[in-house]
Design a protein around this motif. Sequence first.
Motif, PDB file in Angstrom:
ATOM      1  N   ASP A   2       0.829  -1.203   0.000  1.00 20.91           N
ATOM      2  CA  ASP A   2       0.000   0.000   0.000  1.00 20.91           C
ATOM      3  C   ASP A   2       0.869   1.261   0.000  1.00 20.91           C
ATOM      4  O   ASP A   2       0.643   2.196   0.761  1.00 20.91           O
ATOM      5  CB  ASP A   2      -0.937  -0.008   1.213  1.00 20.91           C
ATOM      6  CG  ASP A   2      -2.038   1.037   1.104  1.00 20.91           C
ATOM      7  OD1 ASP A   2      -2.538   1.246  -0.026  1.00 20.91           O
ATOM      8  OD2 ASP A   2      -2.387   1.638   2.134  1.00 20.91           O
ATOM      9  N   VAL A  19      -4.341  -7.001  -1.650  1.00 23.02           N
ATOM     10  CA  VAL A  19      -3.561  -5.759  -1.533  1.00 23.02           C
ATOM     11  C   VAL A  19      -2.207  -5.980  -2.210  1.00 23.02           C
ATOM     12  O   VAL A  19      -1.460  -6.872  -1.810  1.00 23.02           O
ATOM     13  CB  VAL A  19      -3.361  -5.350  -0.065  1.00 23.02           C
ATOM     14  CG1 VAL A  19      -2.556  -4.050   0.012  1.00 23.02           C
ATOM     15  CG2 VAL A  19      -4.709  -5.195   0.636  1.00 23.02           C
ATOM     16  N   VAL A  47      -2.915  -4.089   6.737  1.00 23.31           N
ATOM     17  CA  VAL A  47      -2.222  -3.114   5.891  1.00 23.31           C
ATOM     18  C   VAL A  47      -1.461  -2.123   6.761  1.00 23.31           C
ATOM     19  O   VAL A  47      -0.317  -1.751   6.474  1.00 23.31           O
ATOM     20  CB  VAL A  47      -3.217  -2.383   4.969  1.00 23.31           C
ATOM     21  CG1 VAL A  47      -2.550  -1.188   4.281  1.00 23.31           C
ATOM     22  CG2 VAL A  47      -3.776  -3.342   3.925  1.00 23.31           C
TER      23      VAL A  47
END
Length: 279
Positions: free
Chosen positions: A60, A78, A111
Amino acid sequence: MPPRSDTTPPRSRITAWRPALTGIAEVLHARFFDHAYPMHTHDTWSLLVVDDGVVHYDLDRHGHGAPSGVVTLLPPHVPHNGCPATPGGFRKRVLYLEADVVGEEHIGAAVDRPTVLDPLLRHRVHQLHMALAAPGEELEAESRLAFVGDRLVRHLDLRAATRPEPGGRDAAVLAHRLRDLLDARVVEGLTLPEASARLHAHPTHLVRAFSRAFGIAPHQYLTARRVDRARRMLLDGVPPHAVAVAAGFYDQSHLTRHFKRIVGVAPGRYARGRRRSGG
Protein backbone atom coordinates in the motif's frame (compact mmCIF):
# COMPACT_ATOMS: atom_id res chain seq x y z
CA MET A 1 33.45 -29.32 -21.00
CA PRO A 2 34.55 -25.83 -19.88
CA PRO A 3 35.31 -25.45 -16.17
CA ARG A 4 32.57 -24.03 -13.97
CA SER A 5 33.07 -20.37 -13.27
CA ASP A 6 33.44 -19.32 -9.64
CA THR A 7 31.16 -16.41 -10.48
CA THR A 8 28.24 -18.65 -11.46
CA PRO A 9 25.32 -17.40 -9.36
CA PRO A 10 23.77 -19.92 -6.96
CA ARG A 11 20.40 -21.33 -7.93
CA SER A 12 17.21 -20.57 -6.08
CA ARG A 13 15.46 -23.46 -4.34
CA ILE A 14 11.71 -23.86 -3.83
CA THR A 15 9.52 -26.51 -2.24
CA ALA A 16 5.74 -26.01 -2.43
CA TRP A 17 2.73 -28.19 -1.78
CA ARG A 18 -0.99 -28.11 -1.04
CA PRO A 19 -1.57 -29.71 2.37
CA ALA A 20 -4.62 -31.80 3.15
CA LEU A 21 -5.70 -29.23 5.70
CA THR A 22 -8.68 -26.92 5.49
CA GLY A 23 -7.57 -23.30 5.87
CA ILE A 24 -4.18 -23.51 4.15
CA ALA A 25 -4.16 -23.17 0.37
CA GLU A 26 -0.42 -23.61 -0.10
CA VAL A 27 2.86 -24.04 1.75
CA LEU A 28 6.03 -22.52 0.27
CA HIS A 29 9.64 -22.91 1.43
CA ALA A 30 12.10 -20.90 -0.66
CA ARG A 31 15.74 -19.82 -0.83
CA PHE A 32 16.31 -16.81 -3.10
CA PHE A 33 19.59 -15.06 -3.75
CA ASP A 34 18.69 -12.18 -6.04
CA HIS A 35 15.07 -12.66 -7.10
CA ALA A 36 12.77 -9.65 -6.83
CA TYR A 37 9.01 -10.10 -6.85
CA PRO A 38 7.10 -7.48 -8.90
CA MET A 39 3.93 -5.95 -7.54
CA HIS A 40 1.28 -8.66 -7.30
CA THR A 41 -1.66 -9.80 -5.18
CA HIS A 42 -3.02 -13.03 -3.69
CA ASP A 43 -6.56 -14.07 -2.83
CA THR A 44 -5.20 -15.52 0.42
CA TRP A 45 -3.41 -14.21 3.50
CA SER A 46 0.38 -14.61 3.21
CA LEU A 47 1.89 -15.58 6.57
CA LEU A 48 5.63 -15.16 6.17
CA VAL A 49 8.61 -15.98 8.38
CA VAL A 50 12.19 -15.31 7.25
CA ASP A 51 14.78 -17.79 8.51
CA ASP A 52 17.83 -16.10 7.01
CA GLY A 53 18.41 -12.62 5.63
CA VAL A 54 15.90 -9.78 5.34
CA VAL A 55 13.12 -9.16 2.80
CA HIS A 56 12.15 -5.63 1.80
CA TYR A 57 8.64 -5.13 0.45
CA ASP A 58 6.18 -2.37 -0.36
CA LEU A 59 2.58 -2.67 0.79
CA ASP A 60 0.00 0.00 0.00
CA ARG A 61 2.79 2.41 -1.08
CA HIS A 62 4.69 2.02 2.22
CA GLY A 63 8.04 0.26 2.58
CA HIS A 64 8.56 -2.48 5.18
CA GLY A 65 11.21 -4.97 6.20
CA ALA A 66 10.81 -8.61 7.19
CA PRO A 67 13.78 -9.77 9.30
CA SER A 68 14.13 -13.20 10.84
CA GLY A 69 12.70 -12.42 14.28
CA VAL A 70 9.20 -11.34 13.26
CA VAL A 71 6.05 -12.68 11.64
CA THR A 72 4.76 -10.87 8.57
CA LEU A 73 1.08 -11.04 7.60
CA LEU A 74 0.20 -9.71 4.15
CA PRO A 75 -3.54 -9.34 3.50
CA PRO A 76 -5.39 -10.66 0.45
CA HIS A 77 -6.14 -8.42 -2.55
CA VAL A 78 -3.56 -5.76 -1.53
CA PRO A 79 -0.60 -5.40 -3.96
CA HIS A 80 2.90 -5.98 -2.62
CA ASN A 81 6.35 -6.81 -3.94
CA GLY A 82 9.53 -8.19 -2.39
CA CYS A 83 13.30 -8.32 -2.80
CA PRO A 84 16.43 -9.19 -0.77
CA ALA A 85 17.54 -6.45 1.60
CA THR A 86 20.78 -8.16 2.65
CA PRO A 87 23.72 -9.66 0.74
CA GLY A 88 23.24 -13.34 0.04
CA GLY A 89 19.47 -13.15 -0.40
CA PHE A 90 16.98 -14.71 2.00
CA ARG A 91 15.38 -17.96 3.09
CA LYS A 92 11.67 -17.87 3.89
CA ARG A 93 8.65 -20.02 4.69
CA VAL A 94 5.15 -18.92 3.72
CA LEU A 95 1.69 -20.21 4.59
CA TYR A 96 -1.04 -19.02 2.24
CA LEU A 97 -4.08 -18.95 4.53
CA GLU A 98 -7.65 -19.04 3.28
CA ALA A 99 -9.45 -15.73 3.81
CA ASP A 100 -11.66 -16.94 6.66
CA VAL A 101 -8.72 -18.07 8.85
CA VAL A 102 -8.11 -14.43 9.79
CA GLY A 103 -11.20 -12.76 8.31
CA GLU A 104 -11.33 -10.17 5.57
CA GLU A 105 -12.62 -7.62 8.09
CA HIS A 106 -9.01 -7.42 9.35
CA ILE A 107 -7.47 -6.45 6.00
CA GLY A 108 -7.24 -2.78 6.95
CA ALA A 109 -5.50 -3.53 10.23
CA ALA A 110 -2.99 -5.81 8.45
CA VAL A 111 -2.22 -3.11 5.89
CA ASP A 112 -1.45 -0.75 8.76
CA ARG A 113 0.48 -3.33 10.82
CA PRO A 114 1.82 -6.19 8.67
CA THR A 115 4.71 -6.88 11.04
CA VAL A 116 4.03 -8.83 14.24
CA LEU A 117 6.77 -8.93 16.85
CA ASP A 118 5.67 -11.90 18.93
CA PRO A 119 8.22 -14.67 19.75
CA LEU A 120 5.49 -17.10 20.82
CA LEU A 121 3.59 -16.63 17.55
CA ARG A 122 6.86 -17.01 15.63
CA HIS A 123 7.49 -20.30 17.43
CA ARG A 124 3.95 -21.53 16.82
CA VAL A 125 4.23 -20.77 13.11
CA HIS A 126 7.45 -22.81 13.05
CA GLN A 127 5.70 -25.69 14.84
CA LEU A 128 2.87 -25.53 12.30
CA HIS A 129 5.35 -25.79 9.43
CA MET A 130 6.95 -28.82 11.08
CA ALA A 131 3.58 -30.53 11.50
CA LEU A 132 2.60 -29.79 7.88
CA ALA A 133 5.82 -31.37 6.63
CA ALA A 134 5.21 -34.63 8.52
CA PRO A 135 2.64 -37.00 6.94
CA GLY A 136 0.09 -38.28 9.42
CA GLU A 137 0.16 -35.23 11.71
CA GLU A 138 -3.07 -33.65 10.45
CA LEU A 139 -4.68 -33.28 13.88
CA GLU A 140 -1.57 -31.58 15.25
CA ALA A 141 -1.45 -29.26 12.23
CA GLU A 142 -5.14 -28.39 12.65
CA SER A 143 -4.63 -27.62 16.34
CA ARG A 144 -1.58 -25.46 15.68
CA LEU A 145 -3.35 -23.61 12.85
CA ALA A 146 -6.23 -22.82 15.21
CA PHE A 147 -3.85 -21.26 17.73
CA VAL A 148 -1.93 -19.35 15.06
CA GLY A 149 -5.12 -17.94 13.56
CA ASP A 150 -6.48 -16.98 16.97
CA ARG A 151 -3.26 -15.19 17.96
CA LEU A 152 -3.11 -13.33 14.66
CA VAL A 153 -6.65 -12.06 15.17
CA ARG A 154 -5.79 -10.95 18.70
CA HIS A 155 -2.95 -8.87 17.34
CA LEU A 156 -5.14 -7.32 14.66
CA ASP A 157 -8.17 -6.77 16.86
CA LEU A 158 -7.55 -6.12 20.56
CA ARG A 159 -11.24 -6.67 21.22
CA ALA A 160 -10.74 -10.34 20.33
CA ALA A 161 -8.80 -10.80 23.56
CA THR A 162 -11.99 -10.36 25.57
CA ARG A 163 -14.48 -12.10 23.30
CA PRO A 164 -16.33 -14.99 25.00
CA GLU A 165 -15.62 -18.53 23.93
CA PRO A 166 -18.50 -19.94 21.85
CA GLY A 167 -20.80 -22.40 23.57
CA GLY A 168 -20.50 -21.19 27.17
CA ARG A 169 -20.13 -24.79 28.36
CA ASP A 170 -18.07 -26.09 31.25
CA ALA A 171 -14.54 -26.67 29.97
CA ALA A 172 -13.99 -29.90 31.91
CA VAL A 173 -17.15 -31.49 30.51
CA LEU A 174 -16.15 -30.40 27.02
CA ALA A 175 -12.67 -31.89 27.48
CA HIS A 176 -14.07 -35.26 28.54
CA ARG A 177 -16.47 -35.32 25.59
CA LEU A 178 -13.57 -34.70 23.23
CA ARG A 179 -11.60 -37.49 24.89
CA ASP A 180 -14.54 -39.82 24.35
CA LEU A 181 -14.56 -38.92 20.66
CA LEU A 182 -10.82 -39.54 20.36
CA ASP A 183 -11.11 -42.88 22.18
CA ALA A 184 -13.79 -43.97 19.72
CA ARG A 185 -11.68 -42.92 16.71
CA VAL A 186 -8.16 -44.05 17.61
CA VAL A 187 -7.50 -45.71 14.27
CA GLU A 188 -9.68 -43.60 11.97
CA GLY A 189 -8.66 -40.32 13.56
CA LEU A 190 -10.69 -37.16 14.09
CA THR A 191 -10.28 -33.77 12.47
CA LEU A 192 -10.48 -30.65 14.58
CA PRO A 193 -13.24 -29.11 12.43
CA GLU A 194 -15.29 -32.30 12.82
CA ALA A 195 -14.82 -32.32 16.60
CA SER A 196 -15.67 -28.62 16.72
CA ALA A 197 -18.89 -29.18 14.79
CA ARG A 198 -19.95 -32.20 16.84
CA LEU A 199 -19.25 -30.53 20.19
CA HIS A 200 -20.44 -27.05 19.14
CA ALA A 201 -17.25 -25.40 20.39
CA HIS A 202 -14.65 -23.17 18.80
CA PRO A 203 -11.53 -25.19 17.79
CA THR A 204 -9.16 -23.09 19.88
CA HIS A 205 -11.40 -23.36 22.95
CA LEU A 206 -11.64 -27.11 22.39
CA VAL A 207 -7.86 -27.59 22.34
CA ARG A 208 -7.36 -25.31 25.34
CA ALA A 209 -10.03 -27.07 27.39
CA PHE A 210 -8.57 -30.50 26.63
CA SER A 211 -4.99 -29.44 27.36
CA ARG A 212 -6.03 -27.78 30.62
CA ALA A 213 -8.00 -30.82 31.78
CA PHE A 214 -5.52 -33.56 30.86
CA GLY A 215 -2.15 -31.81 30.62
CA ILE A 216 -1.69 -32.95 27.03
CA ALA A 217 -2.87 -31.67 23.64
CA PRO A 218 -5.49 -33.70 21.73
CA HIS A 219 -3.03 -34.73 19.00
CA GLN A 220 -0.54 -35.92 21.63
CA TYR A 221 -3.25 -37.93 23.38
CA LEU A 222 -4.32 -39.59 20.12
CA THR A 223 -0.73 -40.44 19.21
CA ALA A 224 -0.15 -42.01 22.64
CA ARG A 225 -3.30 -44.13 22.26
CA ARG A 226 -2.08 -45.32 18.86
CA VAL A 227 1.35 -46.20 20.28
CA ASP A 228 -0.35 -48.23 23.02
CA ARG A 229 -2.33 -50.09 20.36
CA ALA A 230 0.85 -50.72 18.37
CA ARG A 231 2.63 -52.11 21.45
CA ARG A 232 -0.12 -54.63 22.08
CA MET A 233 -0.10 -55.71 18.44
CA LEU A 234 3.67 -56.14 18.46
CA LEU A 235 3.46 -58.24 21.61
CA ASP A 236 0.85 -60.37 19.86
CA GLY A 237 3.39 -61.09 17.14
CA VAL A 238 2.08 -58.78 14.40
CA PRO A 239 5.05 -57.61 12.26
CA PRO A 240 5.90 -53.88 12.47
CA HIS A 241 5.08 -53.20 8.81
CA ALA A 242 1.54 -54.46 9.39
CA VAL A 243 1.12 -52.67 12.71
CA ALA A 244 1.50 -49.12 11.37
CA VAL A 245 -1.76 -48.67 9.44
CA ALA A 246 -3.68 -51.02 11.73
CA ALA A 247 -2.79 -48.82 14.70
CA GLY A 248 -3.77 -45.60 12.91
CA PHE A 249 -0.41 -44.33 11.65
CA TYR A 250 0.21 -42.96 8.17
CA ASP A 251 2.97 -45.47 7.38
CA GLN A 252 5.77 -47.42 9.07
CA SER A 253 8.05 -44.38 9.21
CA HIS A 254 5.31 -42.42 10.99
CA LEU A 255 4.88 -45.26 13.50
CA THR A 256 8.63 -45.58 14.09
CA ARG A 257 9.10 -41.87 14.74
CA HIS A 258 6.46 -41.67 17.44
CA PHE A 259 7.04 -45.16 18.86
CA LYS A 260 10.73 -44.47 19.44
CA ARG A 261 9.99 -41.06 20.95
CA ILE A 262 7.48 -42.48 23.46
CA VAL A 263 8.79 -46.00 24.14
CA GLY A 264 12.51 -45.34 23.69
CA VAL A 265 13.18 -48.01 21.05
CA ALA A 266 12.00 -48.69 17.50
CA PRO A 267 9.04 -51.07 16.96
CA GLY A 268 11.25 -53.81 15.50
CA ARG A 269 13.55 -53.79 18.49
CA TYR A 270 10.55 -53.78 20.83
CA ALA A 271 9.18 -56.85 19.03
CA ARG A 272 12.53 -58.66 19.21
CA GLY A 273 12.60 -58.07 22.96
CA ARG A 274 9.32 -59.93 23.21
CA ARG A 275 10.75 -62.98 21.44
CA ARG A 276 13.83 -63.05 23.66
CA SER A 277 11.66 -63.04 26.78
CA GLY A 278 9.75 -66.04 25.53
CA GLY A 279 6.56 -64.09 24.67
